[in-house]
Scaffold this motif. Structure first.
Motif, short mmCIF file in Angstrom:
data_model
loop_
_atom_site.label_atom_id
_atom_site.label_comp_id
_atom_site.label_asym_id
_atom_site.label_seq_id
_atom_site.Cartn_x
_atom_site.Cartn_y
_atom_site.Cartn_z
N VAL A 28 32.73 100.42 17.64
CA VAL A 28 33.45 99.50 18.53
C VAL A 28 34.85 100.03 18.79
O VAL A 28 35.71 100.00 17.90
CB VAL A 28 33.51 98.09 17.92
N ASP A 29 35.07 100.53 20.00
CA ASP A 29 36.39 101.05 20.37
C ASP A 29 36.95 100.40 21.64
O ASP A 29 38.15 100.47 21.87
CB ASP A 29 36.31 102.57 20.60
N THR A 30 36.09 99.80 22.45
CA THR A 30 36.53 99.25 23.74
C THR A 30 35.97 97.84 23.92
O THR A 30 35.07 97.41 23.20
CB THR A 30 36.03 100.13 24.91
N GLU A 31 36.50 97.14 24.91
CA GLU A 31 36.00 95.81 25.22
C GLU A 31 34.54 95.88 25.68
O GLU A 31 33.75 94.96 25.41
CB GLU A 31 36.87 95.15 26.30
N GLU A 32 34.19 96.97 26.34
CA GLU A 32 32.79 97.16 26.77
C GLU A 32 31.87 97.22 25.55
O GLU A 32 30.76 96.67 25.56
CB GLU A 32 32.65 98.43 27.61
N ASP A 33 32.35 97.91 24.50
CA ASP A 33 31.57 97.97 23.26
C ASP A 33 31.37 96.57 22.68
O ASP A 33 30.29 96.22 22.20
CB ASP A 33 32.26 98.85 22.21
N GLN B 31 28.83 94.68 24.70
CA GLN B 31 27.49 95.19 24.41
C GLN B 31 27.02 94.67 23.06
O GLN B 31 25.84 94.29 22.90
CB GLN B 31 27.50 96.72 24.42
N LEU B 32 27.92 94.63 22.09
CA LEU B 32 27.56 94.13 20.76
C LEU B 32 27.17 92.65 20.82
O LEU B 32 26.23 92.23 20.15
CB LEU B 32 28.75 94.34 19.82
N LYS B 33 27.90 91.86 21.62
CA LYS B 33 27.56 90.44 21.75
C LYS B 33 26.16 90.24 22.28
O LYS B 33 25.45 89.31 21.87
CB LYS B 33 28.58 89.75 22.67
N GLN B 34 25.75 91.11 23.17
CA GLN B 34 24.40 91.02 23.71
C GLN B 34 23.34 91.32 22.66
O GLN B 34 22.20 90.90 22.76
CB GLN B 34 24.25 91.96 24.91
N GLY C 105 42.89 96.76 22.24
CA GLY C 105 44.00 95.83 22.38
C GLY C 105 44.09 94.79 21.29
O GLY C 105 44.95 93.91 21.33
N ARG C 106 43.20 94.82 20.31
CA ARG C 106 43.21 93.91 19.17
C ARG C 106 42.50 94.61 18.03
O ARG C 106 41.80 95.60 18.26
CB ARG C 106 42.53 92.58 19.51
N PRO C 107 42.66 94.14 16.81
CA PRO C 107 42.04 94.86 15.68
C PRO C 107 40.51 94.84 15.77
O PRO C 107 39.90 93.78 15.71
CB PRO C 107 42.53 94.09 14.45
N LYS C 108 39.92 96.01 15.87
CA LYS C 108 38.46 96.06 15.95
C LYS C 108 37.83 95.63 14.63
O LYS C 108 36.69 95.18 14.60
CB LYS C 108 37.97 97.45 16.35
#
Length: 201
Positions: free
Chosen positions: A187-192, A195-198, A21-24
């Protein structure tokens, strides 16, 4: 990287992020956007010809990144799939650098890409002399990947969502691989993103 070999690098960052929903490309990791992270790794290698292929949300992306001395080209047909960006990047590299011997392709959403990954790919390509050297992560093979000029006509024949992995299935297409341990995380989804933030420690 080599006085005898002309190598161009193409960063493919044209695709939209429908699931995110936004530029990855602008997702932040360790204080930088993912796209800036990829561009920085390329800058460390001293390539003469550096091309950035943008498409979706290009104005928003250009406002927030530092393209430095990358030549930025716009794929107006990015919705047709990856092949159109590969071809535009390669065609631009061939115009920019006479006698081009190899082209190295990267994408902008592999946060764990390191300079060492790119050095290994280039070294294997220049010493083993295959038509291509791909990155290997788990059971997958993909980008970053570097291709010799013998593979250029095949890359220019790709269509739609065909990536350069298709070439591996061709008869007489010899290739090598180099391990990229965390290359499978993109990184394709908000879940990704979460997970990356963690992992951002």
């Amino acid at each position: 990287m080599s006085a005898e070999e002309n190598i161009a690098v193409v960063v493919l960052a044209a695709g939209g992020s429908t699931r995110l929903g936004r530029p990855k490309q602008l997702v932040e990791f360790k204080g930088k956007t993912l796209l800036d992270h990829a561009l920085d790794k390329v800058d460390l290698l001293g390539f003469q010809t550096k091309i950035l292929v943008l498409g979706a949300k290009r104005e928003e992306i250009m406002d927030k990144i530092d393209s430095n001395d990358f030549k930025v080209v716009v794929n107006t047909h990015w919705e047709q799939g990856m092949a159109s960006s590969i071809k535009l990047g390669l065609e631009t590299a061939l115009i920019e650098e006479d006698g081009l011997d190899h082209v190295l392709f990267l994408v902008s959403d592999q946060p764990f890409l390191e300079r060492a990954n790119l050095i290994k790919l280039v070294h294997t390509q220049l010493t083993q002399r295959p038509k291509a050297t791909y990155s290997k992560y788990g059971d997958n093979i993909g980008v970053p990947a570097i291709f010799s000029k013998e593979a250029f006509p095949l890359l220019l024949e790709l269509e739609g969502d065909e990536g350069a992995k298709k070439l591996m299935r061709l008869e007489d297409f010899n290739y090598c691989t180099e391990t990229f341990k965390k290359g499978g995380f993109d990184v394709d989804t908000e879940e990704d993103v979460q997970q990356l933030k963690q992992m951002d420690v």
